[in-house]
Design a protein around this motif. Structure first.
Motif, PDB file in Angstrom:
ATOM      1  N   PHE A  22       0.817  -1.210   0.000  1.00 21.53           N
ATOM      2  CA  PHE A  22       0.000   0.000   0.000  1.00 21.53           C
ATOM      3  C   PHE A  22       0.855   1.266   0.000  1.00 21.53           C
ATOM      4  O   PHE A  22       0.585   2.207  -0.754  1.00 21.53           O
ATOM      5  N   ALA A  26       0.910   4.567  -2.541  1.00 18.27           N
ATOM      6  CA  ALA A  26       0.300   5.731  -1.877  1.00 18.27           C
ATOM      7  C   ALA A  26       1.234   6.929  -1.937  1.00 18.27           C
ATOM      8  O   ALA A  26       0.792   8.063  -2.153  1.00 18.27           O
ATOM      9  N   ASP A  29       0.870   8.150  -5.426  1.00 12.41           N
ATOM     10  CA  ASP A  29      -0.433   8.758  -5.682  1.00 12.41           C
ATOM     11  C   ASP A  29      -0.606  10.102  -4.979  1.00 12.41           C
ATOM     12  O   ASP A  29      -1.154  11.038  -5.554  1.00 12.41           O
ATOM     13  N   GLN A  46      -6.412  12.123  -4.790  1.00 14.01           N
ATOM     14  CA  GLN A  46      -6.981  10.884  -4.263  1.00 14.01           C
ATOM     15  C   GLN A  46      -6.068   9.706  -4.582  1.00 14.01           C
ATOM     16  O   GLN A  46      -5.258   9.768  -5.504  1.00 14.01           O
ATOM     17  N   LEU A  47      -6.248   8.643  -3.792  1.00 12.64           N
ATOM     18  CA  LEU A  47      -5.555   7.396  -4.090  1.00 12.64           C
ATOM     19  C   LEU A  47      -6.135   6.812  -5.378  1.00 12.64           C
ATOM     20  O   LEU A  47      -7.329   6.904  -5.634  1.00 12.64           O
ATOM     21  N   PRO A  49      -7.590   3.804  -7.616  1.00 12.00           N
ATOM     22  CA  PRO A  49      -8.493   2.737  -7.157  1.00 12.00           C
ATOM     23  C   PRO A  49      -7.762   1.506  -6.615  1.00 12.00           C
ATOM     24  O   PRO A  49      -8.150   0.972  -5.573  1.00 12.00           O
ATOM     25  N   THR A  51      -4.714   1.355  -5.318  1.00  9.06           N
ATOM     26  CA  THR A  51      -4.066   1.731  -4.061  1.00  9.06           C
ATOM     27  C   THR A  51      -5.093   1.774  -2.931  1.00  9.06           C
ATOM     28  O   THR A  51      -4.822   1.297  -1.822  1.00  9.06           O
ATOM     29  N   ALA A  52      -6.261   2.332  -3.206  1.00  8.88           N
ATOM     30  CA  ALA A  52      -7.317   2.398  -2.193  1.00  8.88           C
ATOM     31  C   ALA A  52      -7.778   1.002  -1.788  1.00  8.88           C
ATOM     32  O   ALA A  52      -8.029   0.734  -0.603  1.00  8.88           O
ATOM     33  N   ARG A  53      -7.848   0.086  -2.749  1.00 13.65           N
ATOM     34  CA  ARG A  53      -8.222  -1.292  -2.418  1.00 13.65           C
ATOM     35  C   ARG A  53      -7.150  -1.950  -1.559  1.00 13.65           C
ATOM     36  O   ARG A  53      -7.466  -2.686  -0.610  1.00 13.65           O
ATOM     37  N   GLN A  55      -5.228  -0.444   0.504  1.00  8.74           N
ATOM     38  CA  GLN A  55      -5.363   0.144   1.842  1.00  8.74           C
ATOM     39  C   GLN A  55      -6.505  -0.531   2.611  1.00  8.74           C
ATOM     40  O   GLN A  55      -6.348  -0.870   3.780  1.00  8.74           O
ATOM     41  N   ARG A  56      -7.628  -0.746   1.940  1.00  7.75           N
ATOM     42  CA  ARG A  56      -8.762  -1.390   2.610  1.00  7.75           C
ATOM     43  C   ARG A  56      -8.437  -2.835   2.979  1.00  7.75           C
ATOM     44  O   ARG A  56      -8.810  -3.306   4.063  1.00  7.75           O
TER      45      ARG A  56
END
Length: 131
Positions: A22, A26, A29, A46-47, A49, A51-53, A55-56
């Motif tokens: 991540f 990040a 991004d 914003q991150l 998509p 990268t955001a996944r 992170q989650r």
């Protein structure tokens, strides 16, 4: 070291791998200026998509790791290690390893099934330690 403790140690290393998976994108991004700041304000970008996944998925493992750690501690301190608890510990680690690409690449419904395997394995360890 018991197999359950070994699986827990490896799960901790997996969490470090997830953090790296991540953190590297990040930084790209959001920019190092933001990621190295105190983050008092929201990022200007914003991150991505993926990268955001990641992170989650990482945050989800932090949550799952709490319950798995509890299961390993109960099994270990209660001297309740069995073939069942050992197998469940390895199932948890395998499920959490598979969960990363499943979440990152949006494998539906597999992501949820993989998550459920890890969760069920953890609960089985706790129940087995009480029997």
């Amino acid at each position: 070291m018991t197999p359950e403790l070994t699986a827990l140690a490896l799960s901790g290393l997996l969490q470090a791998v997830q953090f790296t998976l991540f953190a590297v994108p990040a930084n790209r991004d959001l920019g190092v200026g933001y990621t190295s700041s105190a983050r008092d304000t929201p990022p200007s970008r914003q991150l991505a998509p993926l990268t955001a996944r990641l992170q989650r998925a990482m945050n989800n493992h932090f949550e799952g790791l709490i319950l798995f750690t509890l299961a390993v501690v109960v099994v270990t301190l209660g001297d309740q290690s069995t073939a069942t608890t050992q197998t469940c510990a390895w199932i948890y680690l395998a499920a959490r390893s598979l969960y990363i690409p499943a979440y990152a690449f949006g494998w539906r419904p597999w992501r949820s099934l993989i998550w459920g395997m890890g969760f069920f394995a953890t609960l089985t360890m706790i129940v087995a330690s009480l029997i």
